[in-house]
Design a protein around this motif. Structure first.
Motif, mmCIF file in Angstrom:
data_model
loop_
_atom_site.group_PDB
_atom_site.id
_atom_site.type_symbol
_atom_site.label_atom_id
_atom_site.label_comp_id
_atom_site.label_asym_id
_atom_site.label_seq_id
_atom_site.Cartn_x
_atom_site.Cartn_y
_atom_site.Cartn_z
ATOM 1 N N THR A 283 -8.684 6.427 1.012
ATOM 2 C CA THR A 283 -7.901 5.202 1.174
ATOM 3 C C THR A 283 -6.496 5.410 0.616
ATOM 4 O OG1 THR A 283 -8.762 4.392 -0.941
ATOM 5 C CG2 THR A 283 -9.900 3.678 1.061
ATOM 6 N N ARG A 284 -5.573 4.557 1.069
ATOM 7 C CA ARG A 284 -4.184 4.654 0.618
ATOM 8 C C ARG A 284 -4.022 3.990 -0.744
ATOM 9 N NH1 ARG A 284 0.636 1.623 1.136
ATOM 10 N NH2 ARG A 284 -0.456 -0.104 2.179
ATOM 11 N N LEU A 285 -3.213 4.618 -1.593
ATOM 12 C CA LEU A 285 -2.914 4.055 -2.911
ATOM 13 C C LEU A 285 -1.819 3.000 -2.754
ATOM 14 C CD1 LEU A 285 -3.567 4.321 -5.959
ATOM 15 C CD2 LEU A 285 -1.658 5.927 -6.108
ATOM 16 N N VAL A 286 -2.094 1.792 -3.228
ATOM 17 C CA VAL A 286 -1.169 0.672 -3.054
ATOM 18 C C VAL A 286 -0.484 0.346 -4.388
ATOM 19 C CG1 VAL A 286 -0.980 -1.779 -2.475
ATOM 20 C CG2 VAL A 286 -2.486 -0.292 -1.139
ATOM 21 N N ASP A 287 0.857 0.290 -4.379
ATOM 22 C CA ASP A 287 1.663 -0.193 -5.501
ATOM 23 C C ASP A 287 1.446 0.605 -6.794
ATOM 24 O OD1 ASP A 287 3.581 -1.960 -6.630
ATOM 25 O OD2 ASP A 287 1.979 -3.039 -7.653
ATOM 26 N N LEU B 225 -3.173 -4.930 -0.839
ATOM 27 C CA LEU B 225 -4.377 -4.109 -0.972
ATOM 28 C C LEU B 225 -5.536 -4.733 -0.202
ATOM 29 C CD1 LEU B 225 -5.944 -1.753 -2.198
ATOM 30 C CD2 LEU B 225 -6.371 -3.168 -4.226
ATOM 31 N N PHE B 226 -5.686 -6.060 -0.288
ATOM 32 C CA PHE B 226 -6.754 -6.708 0.468
ATOM 33 C C PHE B 226 -6.563 -6.447 1.963
ATOM 34 C CE2 PHE B 226 -9.011 -9.973 2.706
ATOM 35 C CZ PHE B 226 -10.129 -10.254 1.928
ATOM 36 N N ALA B 227 -5.332 -6.573 2.428
ATOM 37 C CA ALA B 227 -5.043 -6.356 3.845
ATOM 38 C C ALA B 227 -5.350 -4.919 4.251
ATOM 39 C CB ALA B 227 -3.585 -6.695 4.137
ATOM 40 N N GLU B 228 -5.007 -3.969 3.390
ATOM 41 C CA GLU B 228 -5.271 -2.555 3.674
ATOM 42 C C GLU B 228 -6.767 -2.306 3.816
ATOM 43 O OE1 GLU B 228 -4.549 1.656 3.949
ATOM 44 O OE2 GLU B 228 -3.139 -0.018 4.053
ATOM 45 N N ARG B 229 -7.537 -2.831 2.888
ATOM 46 C CA ARG B 229 -8.988 -2.604 2.943
ATOM 47 C C ARG B 229 -9.627 -3.416 4.075
ATOM 48 N NH1 ARG B 229 -6.912 0.683 0.432
ATOM 49 N NH2 ARG B 229 -7.335 1.342 -1.712
ATOM 50 N N ARG C 244 -5.455 -9.062 10.363
ATOM 51 C CA ARG C 244 -4.068 -9.137 9.914
ATOM 52 C C ARG C 244 -3.921 -10.281 8.906
ATOM 53 N NH1 ARG C 244 -4.257 -5.130 12.145
ATOM 54 N NH2 ARG C 244 -2.890 -4.154 13.700
ATOM 55 N N LEU C 245 -3.072 -10.083 7.933
ATOM 56 C CA LEU C 245 -2.755 -11.152 6.989
ATOM 57 C C LEU C 245 -1.772 -12.103 7.663
ATOM 58 C CD1 LEU C 245 -3.128 -12.161 4.034
ATOM 59 C CD2 LEU C 245 -1.046 -10.873 3.474
ATOM 60 N N ASP C 246 -2.146 -13.390 7.805
ATOM 61 C CA ASP C 246 -1.270 -14.339 8.490
ATOM 62 C C ASP C 246 -1.382 -15.700 7.817
ATOM 63 O OD1 ASP C 246 -3.718 -15.417 9.352
ATOM 64 O OD2 ASP C 246 -3.657 -14.317 11.247
ATOM 65 N N ASP C 247 -0.720 -16.682 8.426
ATOM 66 C CA ASP C 247 -0.693 -18.021 7.842
ATOM 67 C C ASP C 247 -2.085 -18.638 7.757
ATOM 68 O OD1 ASP C 247 2.009 -17.761 7.637
ATOM 69 O OD2 ASP C 247 2.460 -18.872 9.488
ATOM 70 N N LYS C 248 -3.000 -18.239 8.659
ATOM 71 C CA LYS C 248 -4.330 -18.841 8.689
ATOM 72 C C LYS C 248 -5.219 -18.351 7.537
ATOM 73 C CE LYS C 248 -4.338 -19.424 13.726
ATOM 74 N NZ LYS C 248 -5.017 -19.057 14.994
ATOM 75 N N ASN C 249 -5.017 -17.108 7.126
ATOM 76 C CA ASN C 249 -5.935 -16.572 6.123
ATOM 77 C C ASN C 249 -5.281 -16.282 4.769
ATOM 78 O OD1 ASN C 249 -4.564 -14.085 6.431
ATOM 79 N ND2 ASN C 249 -5.985 -13.446 8.052
ATOM 80 N N GLU C 250 -3.931 -16.425 4.704
ATOM 81 C CA GLU C 250 -3.240 -16.023 3.475
ATOM 82 C C GLU C 250 -3.713 -16.836 2.266
ATOM 83 O OE1 GLU C 250 1.240 -15.589 1.560
ATOM 84 O OE2 GLU C 250 1.006 -16.018 3.706
ATOM 85 N N ARG C 251 -3.941 -18.131 2.462
ATOM 86 C CA ARG C 251 -4.355 -18.957 1.321
ATOM 87 C C ARG C 251 -5.698 -18.489 0.764
ATOM 88 N NH1 ARG C 251 -4.928 -25.612 1.269
ATOM 89 N NH2 ARG C 251 -5.636 -25.764 -0.901
ATOM 90 N N SER C 252 -6.621 -18.207 1.659
ATOM 91 C CA SER C 252 -7.945 -17.748 1.209
ATOM 92 C C SER C 252 -7.845 -16.399 0.509
ATOM 93 C CB SER C 252 -8.898 -17.648 2.414
ATOM 94 O OG SER C 252 -9.137 -18.916 2.971
ATOM 95 N N VAL C 253 -7.038 -15.498 1.073
ATOM 96 C CA VAL C 253 -6.883 -14.175 0.463
ATOM 97 C C VAL C 253 -6.246 -14.295 -0.914
ATOM 98 C CG1 VAL C 253 -5.744 -11.933 0.677
ATOM 99 C CG2 VAL C 253 -6.802 -12.998 2.685
#
Length: 954
Positions: free
Chosen positions: A286-290, A437-441, A450-459
């Motif tokens: 996996t990619r290392l994030v931040d 990182l959540f989006a990557e995994r 994809r991370l978008d307006d519909k799921n960003e709050r939950s994430v």
């Protein structure tokens, strides 16, 4: 040449002369196969008798006859078919004494030509990929089926030698196919690379490099739709077969295709193998994030202080960060990572590190530091919290003595060692990189996510609940296979409320990480949760067979299905490149899982683990006294973490008799691999516990343990204690009627008596041991006893009789597969020839010895180099001898085992012979040259010194 002879093993085993096939019957082809496995070295006829079934053609009554002369007659028939006639100039099969050898040019054997073409391609891959592709194609064109095809296993008495050769060639063929596709991509032939990639994924569906080559080949040849379809196939294969997502390399290629990133697709490189060469570092999937700032800072700290401790709560990413630093920090001798979570007794840290670094004979921190002094490497000591004090002691010794070794330690607190640089690893910011990182995994689970307006709050809620801890985020994202983001957020919130009522800031990151794992565990079925608890007993990785042994009343197939679910849930990880598939559990998850079992289940789990380990070790120990010893050593080495865990578990449970039995089975393994300190520690602890137990030990178990104590003590140079242990063991073997084992101990007692300055008194007991073993048809013991007798006869000056006994030992050893005794006897013959002034005979024997040595037998190899140095000096080549002596001393120091430890009589004499042949300045000059050589370079040099220069592949 019109009459040229050629051999093929990359397909059916065949021989041709002048292009015409030579007719061979089944036995002749089996003999030819055995000779081709050994090519270009010779093989003793007794070894061939041990490998190939000795049969003649069916006689009139329809029965197959066999006898002692049948195989020799078959060899002579084979010589006749391959050569122009007895003694002809172009004989391909030559007999010298009792040894047979194929004497043909290297390119007359297709497997040798294949290896040379692959090496030629490897040398040109970076600078001339089109020429490299031609070389790979030329080599692969030689294959016409499976290696050594067409000979039934019934033609062999022992199949491991042929199976090992097939495995080596098959693995090399796969790597050559990978390299060919890489070369085709680099040479601008993407369509050809895609064709090769498709063939590779059919044959190797779980190899990500093959999929990367296929997808890149399709994408670069303008077939983006087919490339995405291949990626979907790959995801399905990995999900169904392993429960895991595709790796970072494939995901990056997938992203580039979807975003039409032509520049990346045209320049992308295929991922390297999952384990770096010369290291045990497994590259992350996996990619290392931040973490770029952390990585850069750690590289600076390592240069400044040589000891950096990464501190932080479980799951924050300390290990991942350490691995990334190692990946970017190239050093000659590593990097290496040692998981201390597998070590329950801190006193075993030095030997655990030594095992990972393949340094036999190391038992203490000081010794480890002395052995590592010449190395240049990064060493990661991971998960040290439960053994902080011992870790600090080991690190102090390494830092003090090893200027080229840099150490990274991970834990929740600093070690407190002088010069230590401490770097705190913190959680990801919830409003930024945590979401990334959540989006990557999540994209690894579902490419369309994809991370978008519909799921960003939950994430964001999820990331807040897990307080930005990377492992918590990864576990939450893994649940997308079973629920959406809102359900994950809601489930986490409800679970946290259930646990704590209201948010409690005092819980902290460590407690929160524990809560996340607890939530995922609550989502499991009873069977899944049980398997998680039970497999947490493994100290290292495990396969489905091991898991099934921990999981009552379940088949291996059922267990495999549950393991796949645990991988999908993020609670287990697949070890890359393993077959059969092996699984591992992160330390923090393992700790959680172990604490879920109540006392009764914990006791049952540990007992089941001990039973499993005993069965594995007992099975392998039986093979250690057979031609399959090499396979057994490999298997036991892979399981060392489990051996240690089972022994510590037995000590904790006061099960002295189990510990004694397991340690006894492992003693020959410890001897062969040089794990002297560790072996003696476990054996002595078990013996002490049994001595205080009211139950008497089973005589066979006690005798085996005493044999182990004797052999390991011998390696420390304490002949008196070794003799006493052998004496006690011999009495026990005699009491239960095992005369063969008793004779073996009597033979070794004789050697220990000689080591104490009484060689004349030792000869008769050794002679009697040979007689007893032969009378009782105990061939394994007879081989060792004759080896000991031959070595003793040589020390008292009876060189001719010594040679006779050593040759007899070799004959018996070849027949029963006792490779160690064959090697030791051949070494003795080399010394006997040198004693008699027969330098050419000594060098000829050395050539045989070099061919006989097993690749992982470091100790015997060092002794061989040491003795060869003395022979060369006596042959008027002291500078060559000094180079080899310097190499033997330097490599011995690095390995933690010096030749003079086992060769206590001749070792110092050999060293003096080389040193005295030169003045001090000359000796130092040439010994220093040898001290800078690697083992591979030394082995090549030895070959050139005694066999002549090796022709380089064109």
């Amino acid at each position: 040449m019109a009459n040229r002879i050629e051999f093929a093993v990359l397909g059916p085993v065949t021989a041709r002369r002048g292009g015409n096939p030579i007719g061979l019957d089944q036995q002749e082809r089996a003999l030819l196969a055995a000779l081709l496995v050994a090519f270009p070295h010779s093989v003793d006829i007794e070894r061939l008798r041990a490998l190939v079934r000795s049969t003649r053609a069916a006689e009139g009554n329809g029965q197959v006859a066999d006898g002692p002369d049948a195989l020799e007659q078959a060899l002579e028939r084979l010589r006749s078919r391959l050569g122009a006639g007895p003694g002809g100039d172009d004989d391909a099969l030559v007999r010298e004494g009792t040894r047979y050898q194929l004497v043909v040019p290297r390119d007359a054997v297709d497997s040798a030509r294949f290896v040379d073409e692959v090496r030629r391609g490897d040398a040109m891959l970076e600078r001339a990929p089109d020429a490299a592709a031609d070389a790979y194609r030329e080599g692969l064109r030689l294959w016409h089926g499976s290696a050594f095809d067409g000979i039934p296993t019934s033609a062999f008495l022992e199949t491991e030698f042929i199976e090992s050769a097939v495995a080596r060639l098959t693995a090399r063929r796969f790597e050559a196919r990978i390299a060919l596709a890489r070369a085709q991509l680099a040479a601008g032939e993407p369509a050809s690379a895609a064709v090769e990639g498709e063939a590779l994924v059919v044959d190797h569906p779980l190899d990500e490099r093959a999929w990367e080559l296929l997808v890149l080949g399709l994408a670069r040849s303008g077939q983006e739709a087919h490339a995405l379809a291949a990626l979907r196939r790959c995801r399905a294969v990995y999900d169904d077969g392993l429960g895991s997502e595709i790796g970072v390399g494939l995901r990056r290629i997938e992203k580039a295709i979807l975003e039409k990133d032509v520049i990346y697709l045209e320049t992308a490189e295929v991922s390297p193998p999952p384990i770096l060469p010369g290291s045990n570092l497994v590259l992350p999937g996996t990619r290392l994030v931040d973490r770029e700032r952390d990585v850069a800072r750690l590289v600076e700290l390592l240069e400044e202080s040589r000891l950096v401790t990464l501190v932080g709560p479980p799951g924050v990413g300390k290990t991942r960060l350490a691995v990334e630093v190692c990946r970017r920090n190239e050093m000659p001798d590593g990097p290496w990572i040692v998981d201390l979570a597998k070590v329950s007794d801190g006193a075993l840290i030095p030997s655990t590190i030594a095992t990972v670094l393949s340094l036999p004979g190391v038992g203490s921190a000081t010794h480890l530091a002395e052995v590592m002094a010449a190395k240049s490497s990064v060493l990661v000591l991971d998960n040290c919290d439960h053994v902080v004090g011992y870790t600090a002691d080991t690190v102090r010794a390494i830092i003090e003595h090893c200027e080229g070794v840099h150490v990274i330690v991970t834990g929740q607190s600093a070690l407190g060692v002088a010069g230590e640089a401490v770097h705190e690893v913190t959680s990801l910011p919830v409003d930024g990189k945590a979401l990334e990182l959540f989006a990557e995994r999540a994209a690894g689970v579902d490419v369309t996510w994809r991370l978008d307006d519909k799921n960003e709050r939950s994430v964001r809620t999820v990331c807040t609940q897990v307080v930005g801890i990377p492992l918590g985020i990864e576990l939450a994202a893994a649940q997308l296979r079973y629920m959406n983001e809102a359900e994950i957020a809601d489930g986490l919130a409800k679970h946290m409320t259930l646990l704590h009522g209201v948010p409690d800031p005092q819980i902290g990151p460590r407690g929160r990480m524990w809560d996340v794992v607890d939530w995922v565990n609550s989502l499991l079925s009873d069977a899944e949760a049980m398997l998680l608890r039970r497999t947490s007993v493994f100290a290292g990785s495990f396969d489905a067979d091991g898991a099934a042994a921990m999981y009552e009343f379940a088949s291996e197939t059922d267990v495999s299905a549950v393991l796949t679910v645990l991988v999908r849930r993020g609670l287990l990880r697949v070890v890359p490149g393993t077959s059969p598939t092996r699984y591992r559990m992160l330390a923090s998850i393992r700790q959680f899982a172990r604490e879920q079992a109540d006392d009764a289940e914990s006791i049952a789990i540990r007992a089941a683990h001990r039973t499993f380990v005993m069965a594995r070790v007992e099975s392998a120990a039986g093979m250690l006294r057979s031609a399959r010893a090499g396979h057994a050593l490999t298997r036991l080495t892979e399981d060392q973490a489990e051996h240690r865990a089972a022994l510590e578990s037995a000590f904790a449970a006061d099960d002295a008799h189990y510990a004694l039995e397991l340690a006894g089975y492992l003693s020959w393994f410890w001897y062969r691999t040089g794990n002297v300190g560790e072996g003696l520690k476990f054996l002595r602890t078990a013996l002490d516990m049994v001595a205080g137990d009211w139950r008497p030990p089973e005589p066979r178990v006690m005798a085996r343990a005493l044999d182990g104590l004797s052999s390991l003590t011998y390696l420390t140079g304490d002949a008196a204690i070794a003799e006493d242990a052998a004496r006690r063991a011999a009495h026990l073997w005699s009491s239960i009627g095992d005369i063969g084992e008793m004779a073996r101990d009597e033979a070794w007692r004789a050697l220990f008596v000689a080591m104490q300055g009484q060689p004349e008194a030792a000869v008769e007991p050794a002679r009697n041991a040979v007689k007893v073993a032969a009378e009782h048809d105990s061939v394994w013991t007879e081989t060792e006893a004759r080896t000991v007798l031959g070595l003793l006869l040589r020390t008292i000056g009876s060189v001719d009789e010594a040679r006779k006994e050593l040759r007899a030992a070799i004959r018996v050893g070849e027949r029963c597969g006792h490779r160690w005794a064959v090697t030791a006897s051949t070494w003795g013959l080399m010394k006997a020839a040198a004693d008699a002034g027969d330098v050419e005979g000594a060098l000829a024997t050395m050539r045989v010895l070099r061919a006989e040595l097993e690749e992982d037998d470091v100790i015997s190899w060092l002794v061989m180099v040491h003795s060869t140095a003395a022979v060369l000096a006596s042959a008027g080549r002291p500078t060559d001898g000094a180079v080899l002596m310097g190499a033997a001393d330097a490599l011995g120091a690095q390995s933690g085992f010096l030749p003079t430890w086992i060769d206590v009589v001749d070792g110092p004499i050999e060293a003096a012979a080389v040193h005295d042949a030169l003045d001090d300045e000359e000796y130092e000059q040439y010994a220093t040259m040898g001290a800078h050589l690697t083992r591979e370079q030394v082995d090549r040099l030895v070959g050139e010194l005694v066999e002549g220069p090796v022709t380089e592949p064109r």
